[in-house]
Design a protein around this motif. Structure first.
Motif, PDB file in Angstrom:
ATOM      1  N   TYR A   1      30.191 -12.458  34.961  1.00  0.00           N
ATOM      2  CA  TYR A   1      29.358 -12.046  36.090  1.00  0.00           C
ATOM      3  C   TYR A   1      28.753 -13.215  36.879  1.00  0.00           C
ATOM      4  N   GLY A   2      28.570 -14.358  36.247  1.00  0.00           N
ATOM      5  CA  GLY A   2      28.017 -15.511  36.939  1.00  0.00           C
ATOM      6  C   GLY A   2      26.573 -15.358  37.371  1.00  0.00           C
ATOM      7  N   ASP A   3      25.796 -14.535  36.650  1.00  0.00           N
ATOM      8  CA  ASP A   3      24.405 -14.292  37.036  1.00  0.00           C
ATOM      9  C   ASP A   3      23.429 -14.585  35.890  1.00  0.00           C
ATOM     10  N   VAL A   4      23.814 -15.506  35.009  1.00  0.00           N
ATOM     11  CA  VAL A   4      23.019 -15.816  33.817  1.00  0.00           C
ATOM     12  C   VAL A   4      22.487 -17.241  33.903  1.00  0.00           C
TER      13      VAL A   4
ATOM     14  N   TYR B   1      10.514 -22.449  37.345  1.00  0.00           N
ATOM     15  CA  TYR B   1      10.992 -23.797  37.657  1.00  0.00           C
ATOM     16  C   TYR B   1      12.430 -23.737  38.180  1.00  0.00           C
ATOM     17  N   TRP B   2      13.247 -22.866  37.587  1.00  0.00           N
ATOM     18  CA  TRP B   2      14.629 -22.699  38.071  1.00  0.00           C
ATOM     19  C   TRP B   2      14.624 -22.252  39.528  1.00  0.00           C
TER      20      TRP B   2
ATOM     21  N   SER C   1      23.059 -23.440  33.847  1.00  0.00           N
ATOM     22  CA  SER C   1      22.146 -23.749  34.948  1.00  0.00           C
ATOM     23  C   SER C   1      22.124 -22.692  36.046  1.00  0.00           C
ATOM     24  N   GLY C   2      23.225 -21.984  36.241  1.00  0.00           N
ATOM     25  CA  GLY C   2      23.266 -21.021  37.348  1.00  0.00           C
ATOM     26  C   GLY C   2      23.023 -21.667  38.700  1.00  0.00           C
ATOM     27  N   GLN C   3      23.398 -22.925  38.831  1.00  0.00           N
ATOM     28  CA  GLN C   3      23.078 -23.680  40.044  1.00  0.00           C
ATOM     29  C   GLN C   3      23.829 -23.183  41.275  1.00  0.00           C
ATOM     30  N   ASN C   4      24.886 -22.389  41.077  1.00  0.00           N
ATOM     31  CA  ASN C   4      25.657 -21.901  42.222  1.00  0.00           C
ATOM     32  C   ASN C   4      25.198 -20.529  42.715  1.00  0.00           C
ATOM     33  N   ILE C   5      24.264 -19.901  42.003  1.00  0.00           N
ATOM     34  CA  ILE C   5      23.879 -18.531  42.347  1.00  0.00           C
ATOM     35  C   ILE C   5      23.332 -18.447  43.763  1.00  0.00           C
TER      36      ILE C   5
END
Length: 366
Positions: free
Chosen positions: A176-179, A200-201, A103-107
């Motif tokens: 990396y946490g960017d996906v 939508y994201w 989800s990458g919800q923390n980006i």
């Protein structure tokens, strides 16, 4: 426009040809007249048959075209009037899965960026992503660029038949946490779905960004020059900023084939090429609002920045003349001299070489 009536005892059909587009139309006034004639002759069976055929055809085209009875045009192949085609439709005909595999919800949770770079990527382009992370997206490392702005990068994927590719993406995100990974099969034919899922994201997880760029992972961008132009984009009725194409015609064969069923007109509306286009989140949100009610095209840039933008009353702002040339890769010194805004078809090696000249060898360009 020429019309020819077919001698049928069932519903009257009319063949028409307008601007090279062939259609067959039901002539309902003639159908009513036929009903009255049959009724006078007591041909009850033929009358009932005629009514049944008419109802079936009308219902079929209502669902096939998805335009609603209030906009109904009884035309084979859904060749509907342009005014109707570019009007919001009442029925959902397409959608996307709103659940993400990653989800990458923390980006964007802790801070909203000035610019969110939404990259479309595939697993085998890992070297390109590594180069992007270490070079031009590091906006505060650009020489002579003193403005402090926050940039965030995300790389968008779908899912793949090869589990090794899915595992590769998971490991890269762990590092990396960017996906972000949408719940759809990633393929060329699903490119429109991929972009809409990414937008939508943005609406769900990063709506506070000031600008969002949809961008391909073979692109090199002159960030100081981009910032200069972004600051001129109006807040009210904000447009899509990109390389504008006008009077483009659909290809009726080949790789980019678009059938008359999918798009019945001879020219596309103005649109921006898909290498990079930028807008405010609320502009993309307006496009998302009409996306589910419109049959999709495989041509992502035409569909999203052209057709959907026209339906949503979103305008365009073209890149300044000469700032991008689609058929030739920009030289590194053109970025140093601020004569090019961005360029495509950059390999990972090209990206690193350009960045080295920009940061270490600028004097060679001056």
């Amino acid at each position: 426009m020429q019309s020819v009536f077919f001698p049928l005892s069932s519903p009257r059909l009319r063949y028409s040809q307008v601007n090279g587009i062939k259609t067959i139309k039901l002539d309902f006034p003639m159908i009513v007249a036929e009903m009255k004639r049959l009724h006078r002759k007591c041909c009850w069976f033929a009358t009932i048959q005629l009514i049944s055929i008419t109802v079936v055809i009308k219902v079929f085209y209502y669902y096939a075209c998805g335009i609603g009875f209030e906009n109904f045009q009884p035309v084979l192949f859904c060749s509907i009037p342009e005014k109707v085609y570019y009007s919001p439709r009442p029925r959902v005909v397409n959608t996307w899965n709103e659940n993400f595999l990653i989800s990458g919800q923390n980006i964007c949770r802790d801070s909203q960026p000035y610019l969110l770079l939404l990259f479309l990527s595939i697993p085998k382009s890992g070297d390109k992503r590594a180069a992007i992370r270490k070079t031009w997206t590091r906006v505060n490392e650009w020489p002579d660029f003193k403005v402090k702005i926050a940039i965030k990068t995300v790389f968008l994927f779908g899912k793949y038949a090869d589990e090794r590719e899915n595992d590769l993406i998971v490991k890269e995100n762990d590092k990396y946490g960017d996906v972000i990974v949408g719940n759809f099969v990633d393929s060329y034919r699903n490119l429109t779905l991929k972009v809409l899922t990414g937008l939508y994201w943005v609406r769900r997880y990063c709506a506070g960004a000031k600008f969002v760029a949809k961008i391909d992972d073979d692109t090199f961008v002159n960030m100081p020059l981009l910032y200069k132009h972004l600051e001129t984009i109006p807040q009210l009725n904000s447009p899509i900023f990109g390389y504008l194409i006008t009077n483009s015609t659909p290809e009726r064969n080949g790789k980019y084939y678009i059938s008359y069923n999918a798009y019945p007109f001879n020219t596309y509306p103005p649109y921006t090429t898909g290498n990079m286009y930028i807008a405010r989140p609320e502009t993309f949100s307006a496009i998302l609002d009409v996306a589910k009610n419109q049959p999709w095209l495989d041509m992502e840039d035409v569909f999203i920045t052209g057709i959907l933008a026209k339906i949503a009353n979103v305008s365009h702002l073209a890149y300044p003349s000469g700032m991008y040339f689609p058929r030739k890769q920009a030289a590194s010194c053109e970025f140093v001299k601020n004569t090019k805004l961005f360029s495509k078809d950059y390999s990972a090696k090209d990206v690193r070489n350009a960045w080295k000249i920009i940061t270490e060898g600028r004097n060679k360009c001056l």
